[in-house]
Design an enzyme around this catalytic site. Structure first.
Site, PDB file in Angstrom:
ATOM      1  CD  GLU A 231      -0.738  -2.059   2.322  1.00 39.32           C
ATOM      2  OE1 GLU A 231       0.414  -1.914   2.776  1.00 39.32           O
ATOM      3  OE2 GLU A 231      -1.259  -3.155   2.115  1.00 39.32           O
TER       4      GLU A 231
ATOM      5  CG  ASP B 222      18.892  26.978 -28.668  1.00 40.51           C
ATOM      6  OD1 ASP B 222      18.783  26.490 -29.796  1.00 40.51           O
ATOM      7  OD2 ASP B 222      17.928  27.379 -27.987  1.00 40.51           O
TER       8      ASP B 222
ATOM      9  CG  ASP C  68      12.990  27.855 -30.557  1.00 42.96           C
ATOM     10  OD1 ASP C  68      13.225  27.676 -31.769  1.00 42.96           O
ATOM     11  OD2 ASP C  68      13.726  28.510 -29.804  1.00 42.96           O
TER      12      ASP C  68
END
Ligand code: ADP
Ligand code: MG
Length: 902
Positions: free
Chosen positions: A286, A328, A638
């Site tokens: 549980e 980038d 982008d």
């Protein structure tokens, strides 16, 4: 002012008046007043679930029903204490579940909010950035491409503003906006002089007066009945709930077996029933969902501390399996602190000295200082650079100087300042009449200014682009035709600077007739006069270099993407020690088909002259190769690539709202090293999840097996239901959580990435689970059988009870890693675990040695000898597991590592 004021019908001055505002903006005090009057600028979703409901929800599990049934049976047969103890245990369980759930979710909510949108506002005459939720009616907001509009506003200044309003109107094409006052009754889509909360600016810039915020905005009214969208379960959550289903089926079968065995051995039916219930409780983990939530929440916090902020839960798990990072260059791999180093005009070179944004330095020709004011051509180049420019020098205190705006532009402002041309003063002489803003796709920017009764356009941009548009070039102070030879000279100069890893910007102008009021590309094409070039350096980030080395070790490919030209990009790649590979340009990429691009992608490490839309194709190409792709981005365009990537990563500092909204992760510091930190943390989180899973599964199954074996061999239950529940709910959960807080091992980045097909559960983990479960069941039932012969049943049960608990404490230590021995890991490195173990020990001693609890837990005090047996046999389990790992090192790792690429 009322909800229904038709703001679009009013001129700006009237609106300002109605809202008691002014063009210089509100004061901080006014803002505070309005915040308390109008409330925060937020869309209020469905009401939060009340804590009471969350608490009650803890009881909504089949397991609890069974437990309640069991305690009712106890009441019926008169065992009141048992009933009470079961109910108390139930409450403790619910409390633990409740606390975990609320705390972990609160923490996650707070972490997810870290990337909340900002708004730029003018207040008391100053432009500042504030949380979008703190925008109030009367605020003056500033918008530019990529911004999410923070509130409904009337436009007061605008330059080519285009807004995507699909959220409100369903129209997916951007709409043009203007500042003309409108008349008549107009639908939202026709209110062209207003912008609305939640829509996005795709082009241009504007200033507006906020007229309504939060739930009184247009979107707020539509969303009046807004339902919070429940997030989709992540693959991990789905596989855990699948796993849960298997466990329930297996446990059900095992319990049926237990009942059958009990009957055969002639046990009382009631006892069999209660034991079966207890067995189910012990076997079903549980604690699993709650523990998983805690591991994820804590992992997210570690990531945030290292500047990788999670926006969507799914990124926590996928970050660990990233195989390619497309990053980038500018600002992520480099510092984005551009400094103009050299100028070129009409065949002459001029060096610029000085570092950073401090406007201190000079111009030199062949080592001799020159004055720009004596040199028409140089002065012109610098003037174009400063005027065709949106950046500002921020003259803070004398020591520190910075820029506001794009660093490429900032560098040009600084260079002009070094030569004595202050941008602000230039602008008084040459005010800007119109502009074509810079866009990565277009690679140039143009502005229009008055000049000697006529007009003049200034243009700056990528050299090839400006060469295409130029008909003449400045040589010796005069404009001469741009012959093939002169073009060649320009390209050579570009090459020289690019080889030194410099970004090169060309600067040009054109004289236009006085009647021209607007700038269009057509009026520039072929007519430009190329004035010169500026080469600017952008130092690579040192941390990026280290991170790239780590990636190499971690089997992750790093791919550089940039809008700069190929030679500049390749030079920067070399400076960063990027692994060698091909470099291709956006043009070459465009010429390739999808198949060709996918095969080539395996060898490419630099993409130069890339436009945002190419990024989408790059993501797709890598995905076709079966890679798990992380892609960084910042601009509006982008967004598609960020969405398509397995992990879209937006820049926190320079990124647009649109990019952030499309991303799963945001970098607080725009730094490539933070991507790699995120990957490292992601891998550590996955390890922790597996460890917790192994621990909960093996101990659950182990308890079940111990019960079955004991009932089978002795015909008696070795533990009473309450003891079983205690073992599982109290001691088990208490130590499972700190196991999920295990510190990083330190080898996370020296392993290959996880194969995307290899799940949380892999064959080796299952083998280990079953093996350890059998192993731990042995001492429990063997000791019970022995004690049952020589001691009382209560004492025998207490021994079995203690063994079950202590063996779990040993197993939790081996669960800390499936590869390393505890000596390698450090015995005390996980301090939370040690603390939890101490706590569990105290609790265990209490239920055995505190007299009034003994009847409730059916325990009897046991002696040193018995404790010795318990500890030694449990330690034996630990040793055997460690030995098996040492002798068959591959066994428990079976299927964990699958080769990613051949
Ligand atoms: P990156 O993604 O690497 O920053 P960009 O797409 O922003 O690349 O820039 C691409 C090219 O456009 C640059 O190499 C430069 O020549 C030119 N450029 C960049 N910024 C500007 C600007 N603000 N104004 C004019 N030209 C620019
Ligand atoms: Mg850029």
């Amino acid at each position: 002012m009322s909800e229904t004021t038709k703001w679009y019908q009013l001129p700006p001055e009237r609106v300002l008046e109605a809202l008691a505002s002014r063009r210089s903006g509100l004061t901080e005090q006014e803002v505070q007043e309005r915040l308390s009057r109008y409330g925060t600028n937020e869309l209020k979703g469905r009401k939060k679930t009340s804590p009471v409901v969350v608490f009650l929800r803890q009881f909504l599990s089949p397991l609890v029903y069974v437990l309640v049934a069991a305690s009712s049976v106890n009441v019926v047969i008169g065992k009141y204490t048992d009933a009470v103890v079961i109910l108390i245990t139930l409450l403790i369980m619910a409390a633990i579940g409740f606390i975990q759930e609320t705390r972990a979710e609160k923490a996650m909510d707070a972490l997810l909010r870290l990337a909340a949108p900002k708004a730029r506002v003018r207040r008391s005459g100053q432009v500042i950035s504030v949380d979008a939720r703190e925008v109030v009616p009367g605020d003056i907001i500033l918008l530019e491409a990529g911004d999410r509009v923070p509130a409904d506003a009337l436009i007061v200044e605008s330059s080519n503003l285009k807004v995507n309003e699909s959220l409100l109107t369903g129209e997916s094409m951007p709409v043009d906006k203007h500042t003309d006052t409108l008349s008549g009754e107009l639908a939202v889509a026709d209110r062209k002089n207003m912008v609305f909360m939640g829509t996005t600016v795709t082009y241009g810039r504007a200033a507006g007066i906020v007229v309504s915020t939060g739930m009184s905005s247009e979107i707020g009214r539509i969303a009046g009945a807004l339902r919070e969208v429940k997030p989709e379960p992540t693959p991990l959550q789905r596989s855990i709930s699948n796993l849960g289903r298997y466990i329930i089926i297996i446990t059900g079968a095992a319990c049926a077996l237990l009942v059958a065995v009990g009957f055969l051995r002639g046990l009382d039916w009631l006892e069999v029933f209660l034991i079966a219930v207890a067995a189910a409780v012990s076997a079903i983990p549980e604690g699993l969902p709650a523990t998983m939530t805690v591991v994820l929440a804590v992992g997210m916090r570690f990531m945030a501390q290292r500047h990788a902020i999670i926006r969507q839960l799914v990124a926590v798990e996928t970050s660990g399996s990233v195989t390619v990072i497309c990053s980038d260059k500018t600002g992520t791999l480099t510092l984005n602190q551009m400094t103009v180093k050299r100028l070129w005009t009409g065949g002459r070179w001029i060096d610029v000295t000085g570092e950073g944004y401090l406007p201190q330095g000079e111009l030199r020709v062949d080592g001799r200082t020159v004055k720009a004011s004596d040199d028409e051509a140089v002065a012109l180049v610098l003037r174009i650079g400063a005027l065709c420019n949106d950046a500002l020098l921020t003259a803070g205190d004398r020591e520190c100087c910075g820029i506001m705006g794009d660093p490429t532009e900032g560098a040009l402002v600084v260079a002009a300042a070094k030569a004595g041309f202050e941008k602000e003063r230039l602008e008084l002489h040459y005010p800007r009449l119109d502009e074509i803003p810079f866009q990565s796709e277009r690679r140039y920017m143009a502005t229009l200014h008055p000049r000697d009764g006529g007009k003049q356009a200034y243009v700056k941009g990528a050299p090839e682009r400006l060469l295409e548009m130029s008909g003449s070039i400045l040589y010796d102070g005069a404009s001469v035709p741009l012959t093939a030879e002169r073009r060649q000279a320009v390209l050579e100069a570009v090459d020289i600077m690019a080889r030194e890893a410099m970004r090169v910007i060309a600067l040009a102008y054109v004289d236009l007739p006085a009647e021209v009021e607007e700038l269009h590309e057509d009026s520039l094409k072929g007519k430009l006069v190329l004035a010169g070039l500026a080469g600017m350096a952008d130092p690579p980030r040192e941390e990026a270099k280290t991170a790239i080395r780590l990636c190499k070790q971690a089997g992750i490919r790093v791919v550089m993407i940039t809008g700069d030209n190929r030679i500049t990009a390749e030079s920067v790649a070399r400076q960063l020690d990027l692994p060698p590979g091909r470099a291709i340009t956006g043009q070459e990429l465009q010429a390739m088909g999808d198949d060709e691009l996918a095969t080539e992608a395996a060898r490419i490490s630099v993409f130069a002259r890339i436009e945002p839309l190419h990024k989408l194709r790059i993501v797709k190409a890598f995905k076709r190769l079966g890679e798990v792709v992380a892609m960084t981005g910042d601009g509006v365009n982008d967004a598609p690539a960020l969405k398509a990537a397995d992990i879209g990563i937006a820049m926190g500092l320079t990124g647009t709202d649109v990019a952030k909204e499309a991303s799963n992760m945001v970098l607080a510091d725009d730094n490539f090293a933070s991507v790699v930190a995120g990957v490292e943390e992601g891998r550590a989180i996955f390890n922790r999840l597996r460890n917790v899973l192994f621990f909960l599964l093996s101990t659950g199954l182990g308890s079940l097996l111990a019960l079955i074996f004991a009932v089978l061999t002795s015909g008696k239950a070795p533990l009473t239901p309450i003891q079983i529940i205690w073992v599982n709910l109290v001691t088990g959960t208490i130590i499972a959580i700190p196991l999920g807080l295990e510190p990083k091992i330190g080898d996370e980045l020296s392993k290959p990435p996880r194969h995307p097909k290899v799940n949380l559960v892999f064959p080796g983990l299952l083998i280990r689970t079953v093996f350890v479960a059998f192993l731990m069941s042995m001492p429990v039932f063997l000791l019970f059988n022995w004690a049952d012969d020589v001691l009382s049943l209560t004492e025998a049960r207490t021994i079995a009870f203690c063994t079950m608990v202590v063996v779990q404490w040993f197993i939790v230590f081996s669960a800390r890693s499936d590869e390393y021995s505890i000596f390698k890991l450090g015995l005390f490195r996980n301090r939370w675990l040690i603390l939890a173990l101490l706590g569990a020990l105290v609790l265990q001693l209490i239920v055995i040695y505190v007299p009034f609890l003994r009847p409730a837990f059916h325990t009897a005090p046991i002696g040193w000898f018995e404790w010795g047996l318990v500890v030694v046999s449990s330690f034996g389990v630990f040793v055997v597991e460690a030995l098996v790992r040492a002798v068959f090192p591959g066994l428990f790792l079976l299927g964990k590592w699958r080769p990613l690429r051949d």
